[in-house]
Design a protein around this motif. Structure first.
Motif, PDB file in Angstrom:
ATOM      1  N   UNK A  19       5.144 -58.772  -8.161  1.00 22.99           N
ATOM      2  CA  UNK A  19       4.248 -59.930  -8.803  1.00 22.99           C
ATOM      3  C   UNK A  19       2.932 -58.801 -10.182  1.00 22.99           C
ATOM      4  N   UNK A  20       3.178 -57.544 -10.387  1.00 18.64           N
ATOM      5  CA  UNK A  20       2.566 -57.135 -11.710  1.00 18.64           C
ATOM      6  C   UNK A  20       4.211 -56.909 -13.232  1.00 18.64           C
ATOM      7  N   UNK A  21       5.103 -56.539 -12.478  1.00 21.09           N
ATOM      8  CA  UNK A  21       6.229 -56.718 -13.618  1.00 21.09           C
ATOM      9  C   UNK A  21       6.330 -57.857 -13.663  1.00 21.09           C
ATOM     10  N   UNK A  22       6.524 -59.305 -12.913  1.00 20.27           N
ATOM     11  CA  UNK A  22       6.581 -60.441 -13.356  1.00 20.27           C
ATOM     12  C   UNK A  22       5.561 -61.281 -13.720  1.00 20.27           C
ATOM     13  N   UNK A  23       3.933 -60.491 -13.460  1.00 22.00           N
ATOM     14  CA  UNK A  23       2.940 -61.136 -14.852  1.00 22.00           C
ATOM     15  C   UNK A  23       3.201 -60.444 -16.203  1.00 22.00           C
ATOM     16  N   UNK A  24       3.362 -59.122 -16.405  1.00 19.85           N
ATOM     17  CA  UNK A  24       3.471 -58.279 -17.580  1.00 19.85           C
ATOM     18  C   UNK A  24       4.889 -59.309 -18.152  1.00 19.85           C
ATOM     19  N   UNK A  25       5.419 -59.311 -17.493  1.00 19.95           N
ATOM     20  CA  UNK A  25       7.089 -60.164 -18.625  1.00 19.95           C
ATOM     21  C   UNK A  25       6.231 -60.986 -18.813  1.00 19.95           C
ATOM     22  N   UNK A  26       5.369 -62.302 -18.222  1.00 26.05           N
ATOM     23  CA  UNK A  26       5.733 -63.485 -18.137  1.00 26.05           C
ATOM     24  C   UNK A  26       4.763 -64.043 -19.320  1.00 26.05           C
ATOM     25  N   UNK A  27       3.259 -62.649 -19.497  1.00 29.84           N
ATOM     26  CA  UNK A  27       2.475 -62.649 -20.224  1.00 29.84           C
ATOM     27  C   UNK A  27       3.420 -62.316 -21.575  1.00 29.84           C
ATOM     28  N   UNK A  28       3.798 -61.026 -21.599  1.00 28.50           N
ATOM     29  CA  UNK A  28       4.645 -61.132 -23.254  1.00 28.50           C
ATOM     30  C   UNK A  28       5.189 -61.793 -23.703  1.00 28.50           C
ATOM     31  N   UNK A  29       6.126 -62.628 -22.243  1.00 23.85           N
ATOM     32  CA  UNK A  29       6.774 -63.654 -23.075  1.00 23.85           C
ATOM     33  C   UNK A  29       6.064 -64.700 -23.804  1.00 23.85           C
ATOM     34  N   UNK A  30       4.478 -64.961 -22.929  1.00 21.03           N
ATOM     35  CA  UNK A  30       4.061 -66.382 -23.435  1.00 21.03           C
ATOM     36  C   UNK A  30       3.904 -65.992 -25.127  1.00 21.03           C
ATOM     37  N   UNK A  31       3.057 -64.617 -25.159  1.00 23.57           N
ATOM     38  CA  UNK A  31       2.700 -64.006 -26.247  1.00 23.57           C
ATOM     39  C   UNK A  31       3.735 -64.603 -27.246  1.00 23.57           C
ATOM     40  N   UNK A  32       4.715 -63.617 -26.863  1.00 20.25           N
ATOM     41  CA  UNK A  32       6.101 -63.964 -28.466  1.00 20.25           C
ATOM     42  C   UNK A  32       6.183 -65.341 -28.521  1.00 20.25           C
ATOM     43  N   UNK A  33       6.377 -66.680 -27.330  1.00 16.88           N
ATOM     44  CA  UNK A  33       6.521 -67.650 -28.040  1.00 16.88           C
ATOM     45  C   UNK A  33       5.110 -68.026 -28.665  1.00 16.88           C
ATOM     46  N   UNK A  34       3.983 -67.857 -28.249  1.00 21.70           N
ATOM     47  CA  UNK A  34       3.266 -68.243 -29.125  1.00 21.70           C
ATOM     48  C   UNK A  34       3.318 -67.945 -30.499  1.00 21.70           C
TER      49      UNK A  34
END
Length: 183
Positions: A19-34
């Motif tokens: 959950x920690x790794x998935x959340x960190x990578x997903x938030x990073x990806x969301x920021x990248x897209x944003x």
């Protein structure tokens, strides 16, 4: 209660790490897209790259193909032999599948060097299979348009997620530090 935590320590560690790794990578990806600049690579760099590589592969297979920015939405239109077949959106670039793959591998980590190599090679394999999936899906949509829903929603997701599942099983059985019997 303490005995349950002790008994299921490895399961809890796996879940929390995942959950920690998935959340960190997903938030990073969301920021990248944003924050990605769609003026140079539309709609974003990775989706644009997948679209161009799809076009190149289809053309190399003898299918006259053009990939153009969609004027009304953040996607790339796939035009095969003059026919608008599909659009490549952010979800088609395979990065969310790679994030899921990496999260599982880290949660079931092995030796550092082995883990990093497996993450890199598995991510490349997922990327390549996803690209081939889009190419074959485009050809399938051209020849069998009536099967669009089955091809797009069942068969091709089954291929990519099935491959990720097999990569996970191979990892757990060959390289993970955690014994599968512990989980």
């Amino acid at each position: 209660m303490k005995s349950l935590f002790i008994k299921y320590k490895s399961v809890i560690k796996f879940i929390l790490t995942f959950l920690l790794v998935y959340t960190l990578l997903s938030v990073g990806y969301k920021l990248y897209l944003q924050f990605s600049d769609g003026s140079k690579f539309y709609p974003d760099y990775f989706t644009h790259l997948v679209a161009l590589q799809t076009e190149n592969l289809l053309n190399s297979f003898g299918y006259s193909t053009q990939v153009l920015p969609h004027p009304d939405e953040p996607s790339m239109k796939v035009i095969l032999k003059g026919q608008y077949l599909a659009r490549i959106i952010e979800g088609c670039n395979g990065l969310s599948v790679v994030i899921l793959f990496i999260s599982f591998i880290v949660a079931f980590s092995g030796k550092l060097k082995t883990t990093l190599f497996y993450i890199l090679s598995g991510s490349i394999l997922i990327y390549v299979v996803n690209l081939l999936r889009i190419v074959v899906l485009s050809i399938g949509l051209y020849y069998y348009p009536k099967y669009k829903d089955v091809l797009h929603a069942v068969i091709f997701p089954g291929i990519i997620y099935g491959m990720v599942f097999l990569l996970w099983v191979f990892w757990v059985n060959r390289f993970s530090k955690l014994n599968i019997k512990d989980v």
